[in-house]
Design a protein around this motif. Structure first.
Motif, mmCIF file in Angstrom:
data_model
loop_
_atom_site.group_PDB
_atom_site.id
_atom_site.type_symbol
_atom_site.label_atom_id
_atom_site.label_comp_id
_atom_site.label_asym_id
_atom_site.label_seq_id
_atom_site.Cartn_x
_atom_site.Cartn_y
_atom_site.Cartn_z
ATOM 1 N N GLN A 158 0.813 -1.208 0.000
ATOM 2 C CA GLN A 158 0.000 0.000 0.000
ATOM 3 C C GLN A 158 0.855 1.270 0.000
ATOM 4 N N ASP A 183 -5.987 -2.769 -4.018
ATOM 5 C CA ASP A 183 -6.125 -1.647 -3.106
ATOM 6 C C ASP A 183 -6.993 -2.096 -1.931
ATOM 7 N N ASP A 184 -6.381 -2.219 -0.758
ATOM 8 C CA ASP A 184 -7.078 -2.780 0.395
ATOM 9 C C ASP A 184 -8.254 -1.927 0.851
ATOM 10 N N LYS A 185 -8.146 -0.626 0.704
ATOM 11 C CA LYS A 185 -9.246 0.252 1.120
ATOM 12 C C LYS A 185 -10.468 0.042 0.229
ATOM 13 N N ILE A 186 -10.228 -0.096 -1.077
ATOM 14 C CA ILE A 186 -11.341 -0.331 -1.985
ATOM 15 C C ILE A 186 -11.890 -1.747 -1.820
ATOM 16 N N GLY A 188 -11.947 -3.416 0.948
ATOM 17 C CA GLY A 188 -12.709 -3.412 2.187
ATOM 18 C C GLY A 188 -12.897 -4.812 2.737
ATOM 19 N N ALA A 210 -10.375 -2.284 -7.548
ATOM 20 C CA ALA A 210 -9.374 -2.515 -6.504
ATOM 21 C C ALA A 210 -8.077 -3.048 -7.101
#
Length: 418
Positions: A158, A183-186, A188, A210
């Motif tokens: 990240q 993408d870890d935030k996307i 989730g 992501a």
């Protein structure tokens, strides 16, 4: 061991014997003669198999085994035996043990455990300490110990600056960075592809974005730093397009796709069967078709089984809680052979050797004998008895496959399925 392989059809586009049926004489691990009707000698063992085909030895670029730390899932010894019987002369081992392989001693340990095996193990060192994404691991020391690349399995870095530093650092010793894209935030709390199926099943979705956003970022970093990047197990149509565009720019980027992403889509999730819970998630039919096109036009360099043995306690859970992963050695060839031309399968099972800086021995007189033995014909159903791994979490269970690997000849050893 001195051998004569009788009536073998060679599949090797670089060989003058490509698609020809010949005998192959091997003495002390070296191919000494290729021709017709090579006479048997007293000190030679003859190998005769139905519809025998031989290619350069197959390489699997993403393999997880349990040892060290998770031997209940799989040991290195049995894992290498399964690989050999599935047709793989070489595997790249992910740093997924406990402890994570992030130091010179960890690399030395797995290499020691693989000594004497017919299948050659090539360790991947962790990109960051403990694969935690915080500090760069001891890559140069691991390279000297035998690591062939550096990456954190199924974990995306990240911190963009950390990846930038890694890409710059490995250029001093021509290292290869493996950059898993998510993408870890996307992502989730998503567990399957975000789309019609996830909505119908009431499962949290992982948008294609992501993966694609992370690939775009990583490619921008590669363009800035230079160096070599391998993007493993891509799964979306846009990911293929992004990598195709990057290659057209001249960036030194390669990528792989899994067997199960080429054969399956998220439509198989209707019964909440956790055997199909993988990372990245299975996507749509539209994505699958573009992935297939990417294989055929050369955008996708490697096909991997992404072999990941997991015991029943990690898979027989509610879908949300089950761990991602499928075993893939035993079904890889038979599954692909229902979908792709034989020459493409062999090419994609070999390309990783060049990308990972390994030797790739031609089937020619004077070369080291390192090849896969297989029969591309015959349909059969893949059942649990065909799974040789300690763990049985296969995404291809009870499916019709075509063709079988007989085994390998490598490191002076002949390993055949009984």
């Amino acid at each position: 061991m001195n051998l004569i392989f009788k009536n073998a059809t060679i599949i090797d586009k670089n060989s003058p014997f490509n698609n020809k049926t010949v005998d192959i004489k091997v003495e002390s691990g070296i191919i000494t003669k290729i021709g017709n009707n090579i006479p048997a000698e007293n000190s030679f063992e003859t190998v005769e198999l139905d519809n025998l085909h031989i290619s350069k030895g197959w390489f699997d670029s993403s393999v997880s085994l349990g040892e060290p730390g998770y031997e209940d899932r799989e040991t290195i010894a049995n894992g290498l035996n399964v690989a050999a019987r599935s047709g793989f002369t070489d595997i790249a081992l992910q740093p997924t043990g406990n402890p994570v392989a992030d130091s010179q001693s960890d690399i030395a340990f797995v290499l020691r455990r693989s000594e004497g095996a017919a299948t050659t193990l090539h360790p991947i060192g962790a990109l960051t300490k403990g694969s935690e994404g915080k500090d760069i691991a001891e890559m140069y020391d691991m390279k000297n110990a035998g690591a062939v690349a550096f990456g954190d399995y199924n974990k995306s870095l990240q911190d963009a600056n950390l990846l930038k530093i890694a890409l710059q650092y490995v250029q001093d010793f021509n290292g290869l960075v493996i950059a898993y894209a998510q993408d870890d935030k996307i992502k989730g709390k998503g567990v399957v592809h975000e789309g019609i199926v996830s909505t119908r099943l009431g499962l949290k979705g992982i948008p294609a974005l992501a993966e694609e956003l992370q690939i775009a970022r990583n490619l921008y970093l590669l363009e800035y730093t230079g160096g070599k990047m391998h993007i493993p197990t891509i799964s979306t149509a846009r990911s293929v397009e992004l990598i195709r565009e990057a290659k057209a720019k001249g960036l030194e980027v390669t990528c792989s796709v899994t067997v199960h992403h080429l054969l399956h889509t998220d439509e198989v999730l209707g019964n909440f069967d956790s055997r199909y819970k993988v990372a990245p998630p299975l996507r749509t039919e539209a994505d699958r078709k573009v992935l297939l096109d990417g294989v055929l036009d050369g955008t996708i360099d490697i096909i991997t089984s992404d072999h990941n043995p997991l015991d029943v306690e990690l898979k027989k859970l509610e879908f949300d809680l089950a761990k991602d992963g499928t075993v893939g050695f035993e079904s890889a060839f038979g599954a692909l052979n229902t979908l792709l031309p034989l020459e493409i399968i062999v090419e994609k099972f070999n390309a990783g050797k060049i990308i990972f800086g390994l030797g790739n021995h031609d089937i020619s007189e004077g070369s080291k004998a390192s090849f896969t033995l297989f029969n591309p014909e015959g349909e059969w159903f893949f059942t649990q008895k065909d799974i040789l791994s300690k763990s049985k979490n296969s995404a291809f269970l009870n499916q019709k496959l075509k063709g079988r690997a007989y085994g390998i000849y490598n490191n002076g050893k002949l390993i055949l399925n009984s």
